[in-house]
Enzyme design. Structure first.
Site, short mmCIF file in Angstrom:
data_model
loop_
_atom_site.label_atom_id
_atom_site.label_comp_id
_atom_site.label_asym_id
_atom_site.label_seq_id
_atom_site.Cartn_x
_atom_site.Cartn_y
_atom_site.Cartn_z
N GLY A 1 0.81 -1.22 0.00
CA GLY A 1 0.00 0.00 0.00
C GLY A 1 0.83 1.26 0.00
N HIS B 1 -6.69 33.99 -8.52
CA HIS B 1 -8.04 33.50 -8.25
C HIS B 1 -8.78 33.28 -9.56
CE1 HIS B 1 -11.94 33.11 -6.26
NE2 HIS B 1 -12.43 33.96 -7.15
#
Length: 462
Positions: free
Chosen positions: A180, A439
């Site tokens: 994992g 933004h």
């Protein structure tokens, strides 16, 4: 480039992967004569069997998910199926173009490129097919291989490594991923997107255990939502072939069946039978031991990349190759801070980090000296547009710099560039808070997290 008659160079490099070719190109820039020796393909594991082809698969997987889930964006589309021949053609095309580009760079730099298996036969000499190449300096960059475990007979069909997984011509109905870590969760993510029933088996208590615990837990939550099964804290015991595939037994006697088993238990150093120990080079479990300036302590022999203990990342080897070339040229480069090397797991969601985990920071500085802030991507406009969940987690020393940045979410790997600057330049939260972040971008989340840690949260709760 044709070889000089005496075959003597300023630098002889054994291995043409990320570390080796970076050292070669930088050394050539610095007017050093270079011989670069590679038994496989220029570019090594990263280009041909690792970073690039796996990320191409991951992008194909993202396209599959976007098609399957397109209606939530108001786009009606249908996923008819996965054409592995087409996926592999796309993947191989990416690798081929990059390989040709790299070959052109090496040729243009007037590097003597030698195809063949090299062996260190002296403190300044590498032999290839009976021909010797002498270097005033030697760089060992022989890379890594896919590890297995005792009792695992990798046959390339039912029991495979990542090398085999990259060449699969079909989508299996089910798969067990043994391991994992980064490689295991990336393949599990790809296969689940392709419609495979996947189970990860991990001996450690959590997935991607090297990452911050909150990042691991976030990935586990996301995998549960995606119906990727995983069993952590369950060491492998044995595997048996069945009529339809494989049956894996894990600690406690529990069994899991699937069509195939991917062995993703990490990578080992390629150092055996290459003459290293015979020349006095110290090895530890196959890894070449060096000092902080990557010197082996034997003659002018250096080592870079996956054969040096530490993070097995292509960009680490790449930077080490540049470092050693500059060291040989007398530029006295700054020692590489291992904690300052960015790390990215390209699963869905992605994990990215640089610096110390919260646990490591508390261990190093004391729990009372460490402050942590977690900014949820739910407050980030671009993340809402992408419909991704996750966070930006900052770890700082009280009245000191940020010493760890941990990111979870779609595409957060693209944000690790600014994060590594924050860590490596020892930035304070207030210094990052005054920077302007465009933004709407996910990158704003880094700015918002630093605003909050600087004591002036805007799109976040105090």
């Amino acid at each position: 480039m044709s070889e000089p008659n005496d075959a003597t160079f300023d630098v002889v490099i054994l291995g043409g992967g990320s570390g080796g070719y970076a050292a070669a190109l930088r050394a050539a820039q610095l007017d050093l004569s270079v011989a670069l020796i590679e038994k496989g393909k220029l570019g090594g594991t990263c280009l041909h069997n690792g970073c690039i082809p796996t990320k191409a698969l991951l992008h194909a997987a993202e396209i599959a998910d976007n098609t399957r889930e397109s209606e939530q964006f108001g786009v009606k589309a249908e996923l008819v199926g996965i054409d592995m021949a087409g996926v592999n053609a796309y993947k191989d095309g990416v690798v081929s173009r990059l390989h040709k580009g790299l070959q052109g760079l090496v040729k243009g730099a007037k590097i003597t490129y030698v195809e063949g298996a090299g062996k260190l036969v002296g403190k300044d000499t590498v032999e290839v097919d009976g021909k010797r190449y002498t270097g005033r300096n030697v760089i060992l960059a022989t890379g890594s291989y896919a590890r297995s475990l005792p009792g695992l007979d990798v046959d390339g069909e039912r029991i495979i490594t990542s090398d085999h997984a990259l060449k699969l011509d079909r989508v299996p109905t089910s798969a067990i991923v043994l391991g994992g870590g980064v490689i295991g969760v990336e393949f599990a993510s790809v296969w689940r997107s392709f419609g495979v029933d996947v189970t990860i088996i991990e001996a450690l208590p959590r997935l991607v255990a090297a990452e911050d615990e909150e990042s691991s837990k976030a990935l586990e939550r996301a995998f549960r939502k995606r119906k990727i099964n995983f069993k952590v804290g369950k060491p492998f015991e044995k595997v048996e072939k069945t009529d339809s595939g494989v049956e894996v037994t894990i600690a406690g006697g529990e069994t899991v069946e699937a069509e195939l088993l991917l062995v993703a238990v990490g990578r080992g150093p390629v150092t055996a039978d290459l003459g290293y120990e015979q020349q006095g080079i110290r090895l530890d479990r196959g890894y070449v031991l060096t000092d902080e300036r990557l010197r082996t302590g034997v003659g002018n022999i250096y080592a870079v990349g996956d054969i040096v203990p530490g993070l097995q990342l292509a960009h680490r080897g790449f930077q080490q190759g540049i470092f050693v070339a500059e060291e040989i040229a007398g530029l006295n480069p700054a020692v590489i801070d291992e904690a300052g090397i960015p790390r990215v797991t390209y699963s869905d969601p992605e994990l990215a980090s640089v610096g110390l985990t919260e646990a490591k920071a508390k261990e190093q500085y004391g729990a009372d000296k460490v402050k942590v802030y977690n900014y949820n991507l739910g407050g980030n406009g671009k993340s809402q547009i992408l419909k991704t969940a996750g966070f930006v987690k900052l770890v700082r020393v009280e009245d000191g710099p940020v010493v760890g940045v941990h990111l979870v979410g779609a595409r957060v790997g693209e944000m690790i560039g600014e994060a590594q600057l924050i860590y490596n330049w020892e930035a304070y939260p207030a210094e990052v808070a005054q920077l302007v972040h465009a933004h709407p971008t996910q990158n704003e989340a880094l700015g918002e997290a630093h605003l909050a840690l600087a004591g002036k949260p805007l799109h976040a709760h105090a």
